[in-house]
Design a protein around this motif. Sequence first.
Motif, mmCIF file in Angstrom:
data_model
loop_
_atom_site.group_PDB
_atom_site.id
_atom_site.type_symbol
_atom_site.label_atom_id
_atom_site.label_comp_id
_atom_site.label_asym_id
_atom_site.label_seq_id
_atom_site.Cartn_x
_atom_site.Cartn_y
_atom_site.Cartn_z
ATOM 1 N N UNK A 84 0.826 -1.209 0.000
ATOM 2 C CA UNK A 84 0.000 0.000 0.000
ATOM 3 C C UNK A 84 0.856 1.253 0.000
ATOM 4 N N UNK A 85 1.945 1.228 0.738
ATOM 5 C CA UNK A 85 2.802 2.415 0.811
ATOM 6 C C UNK A 85 3.490 2.687 -0.532
ATOM 7 N N UNK A 86 3.863 1.641 -1.252
ATOM 8 C CA UNK A 86 4.406 1.850 -2.605
ATOM 9 C C UNK A 86 3.363 2.538 -3.487
ATOM 10 N N UNK A 87 2.137 2.028 -3.446
ATOM 11 C CA UNK A 87 1.078 2.579 -4.297
ATOM 12 C C UNK A 87 0.698 3.993 -3.867
ATOM 13 N N UNK A 88 0.628 4.201 -2.560
ATOM 14 C CA UNK A 88 0.263 5.523 -2.058
ATOM 15 C C UNK A 88 1.330 6.556 -2.395
ATOM 16 N N UNK A 89 2.584 6.134 -2.384
ATOM 17 C CA UNK A 89 3.672 7.052 -2.757
ATOM 18 C C UNK A 89 3.538 7.452 -4.218
ATOM 19 N N UNK A 90 3.175 6.509 -5.078
ATOM 20 C CA UNK A 90 2.957 6.840 -6.490
ATOM 21 C C UNK A 90 1.826 7.855 -6.617
ATOM 22 N N UNK A 91 0.730 7.601 -5.889
ATOM 23 C CA UNK A 91 -0.421 8.509 -5.954
ATOM 24 C C UNK A 91 -0.039 9.909 -5.470
ATOM 25 N N UNK A 92 0.706 9.965 -4.370
ATOM 26 C CA UNK A 92 1.122 11.270 -3.845
ATOM 27 C C UNK A 92 1.989 12.018 -4.856
ATOM 28 N N UNK A 93 2.853 11.300 -5.554
ATOM 29 C CA UNK A 93 3.679 11.942 -6.594
ATOM 30 C C UNK A 93 2.817 12.465 -7.739
ATOM 31 N N UNK A 94 1.811 11.674 -8.136
ATOM 32 C CA UNK A 94 0.924 12.120 -9.217
ATOM 33 C C UNK A 94 0.222 13.427 -8.829
ATOM 34 N N UNK A 95 -0.094 13.553 -7.534
ATOM 35 C CA UNK A 95 -0.793 14.754 -7.061
ATOM 36 C C UNK A 95 0.148 15.913 -6.771
ATOM 37 N N UNK A 96 1.458 15.674 -6.843
ATOM 38 C CA UNK A 96 2.412 16.760 -6.653
ATOM 39 C C UNK A 96 2.957 16.891 -5.248
ATOM 40 N N UNK A 97 2.634 15.941 -4.357
ATOM 41 C CA UNK A 97 3.152 15.977 -2.988
ATOM 42 C C UNK A 97 2.915 17.331 -2.317
ATOM 43 N N UNK A 98 1.667 17.803 -2.436
ATOM 44 C CA UNK A 98 1.300 19.056 -1.789
ATOM 45 C C UNK A 98 1.661 20.303 -2.569
ATOM 46 N N UNK A 99 2.240 20.139 -3.757
ATOM 47 C CA UNK A 99 2.649 21.284 -4.597
ATOM 48 C C UNK A 99 1.809 21.268 -5.875
ATOM 49 N N UNK A 100 0.751 22.077 -5.971
ATOM 50 C CA UNK A 100 -0.128 22.046 -7.146
ATOM 51 C C UNK A 100 0.600 22.253 -8.461
#
Length: 647
Positions: free
Chosen positions: A472-488
């Motif tokens: 899950x953490x691997x997948x969630x890290x990918x998702x967070x990167x797709x979203x910009x990690x808090x940087x729009x």
Amino acid sequence: MRSLCRALLHGPADAETLRGASAFFESALAKAVGASTRPSFGNPWSPRVRPNPTEEAGRRTVLLALAPTLLLDGIGLARAAQPATAHRLAECQLFELYCRSVGLDEPATSAPLKFRAKLTLAGATLPPLDDPTFFHAPNIPDFAWTLPAVQLCLFHRPRSYFPELLGWTLAHGLREPDWWDDDDAAETGRCRALARAALEACTDRDEGRVHAGWSLYCLSFTELLQETAGQLARRLQAREAMASIVQAKRAHALGHHGRVLLAGRSLDDWLAQAGPEPLLDALRDSPYLDRTCAAESRLIRAMDFGGPMFGVFDAAERRVCLDWIEDESRSVDMAATGSAFIPRPNRVNQRPKSGPRSKRAFYTALLGAESTSDIPGQATEVVERTLRLTRLFMQLQRGYRRFFPYDEAAFHARIEAIYRHDIERYRPLTVPPRIGKDFCRWVILQLAPTILVDGCWLAGIATAAENLDTIDRHLLKIYADELGNGRPERNHPNVYRRLLDDLGIRLPPFASEAFAQDPRFLDAAFDIPVYLLAIGQHPRRYFPELLGLNLAIELSGLGAGYMRLIDLLRDHGIDPAIIQLHLSIDNLASGHAARARDAVMIYMDEMERKGGAEVSRQVWKRIWTGYLSLETTALKWALQIRWRSRS
């Protein structure tokens, strides 16, 4: 409240459950708004009551009362950045707060996981969150579930209650840390800054609702501590604790004690009565107890090794029995015992929900789904149809797409071969391209419905920190990167929006019906995003297929295809930033493709250990079906046909 919290966390939460949760939330909100006193908005605050017992047993009592709330810390933010909203600054920052709470990059920094360590060090026994016994543990008082129910309602309704979520998050961040909290002052400062920034980023916020969310958190946490202080003052007596243990075990004890006599009746007869009180009264005057030396009682010896009840009672429950024998009015520490009677969850038969039929309408409906009960009923049909078609053509696949038996070395070699083959196909552009700028612009338009929901297939992974395993953490890290990690500005859909703007392509808001019905799009332009959105709404049901699909998506961002596309766009003066971004972040050394590959390997190893060879073979076929399913959708073929017709 216990059952509600379990249903909201583990689901699937049906429409009736969510209506009940929303009604509870509205009631709690109204109570908070009507409260006569509340901390000053936007300033650090502390609850009026802050129990801080010095003895070990008292501290365990406090930790157990806080456990559901603090083990679920951050859960209300897990779905703050959904496919329809993840491009906005406030949502990005709230999701970044969630990632910090669960310790996405470093689990050791997770506040809930640190709190679990405090529980363990204090000797407070609790099952993990994914164990159903957690929600019925008798050492967690009933009042401790009210605040978690609010957290989990926000988890399911982050859009409906977004202003309240902003206020709640700010109040949580500005609460002054206490002895039960993480003591990382630097991290507390960063989280406070993010909470304030998220509030400021929401320029069209309803201030009254934001203040209501602030009040709701402050009142809920204060009441939790007040109830906890009251529990400390009225410590559970030994007889009540003993009755709780007997009640928890009686259903499984019946039938084993027909020959054991107590006051002229079999022990089974005593256990069959409605409550444990008559049995306890009979035991107190029986030869099974020795009040002069409780440890020598026949009841206690029966629990020891070699006795008929060895293994039935754990060490903490044995201590409660000893306390009861010695003095039934003695106060005892229930924080040490965790047995429970677990009722069977209610299963509600749900009819498939009606919903839109066209791909365009599905796109809008899936983007509008805030929680599980909002998902169009035919969403699973979309996934099943795609997977069915993929399985149909699986035997026709050739080359590196051909199915093969899994073993770790073969899988690793296949992924490297796919990557190497695609890299070696690349040849730099040396002559003017046959594909013109107008066609490039048209293709960029057709890809908009897909890339504007980039990452959506992983949107359902986020959950409580303790329930996130390595995969899950691997997948969630990918998702967070797709979203910009808090940087729009790093959000992948936003990078694509800048490309559309540069090319003068003006589109309606992508979650609107007007966007989906725009006649400039091919119908086929919605095949891929509808499939990705639909499978992203059912991550656990289609988890093997999701792993394979994710691998295909991340590998597709590497090699000759993207490298040629970068050359082509540059030749036409088109910014290739979105392609370059994927080419770098999806890398197979340590990027998304590597995480996707490792997630598959970890999962297959787990299936082999748990289910054996046959189960792992079935799972592997599902993973490879998911891998091939990306090519099943029609957009690729529609683009090729259009290109050939123009040539």
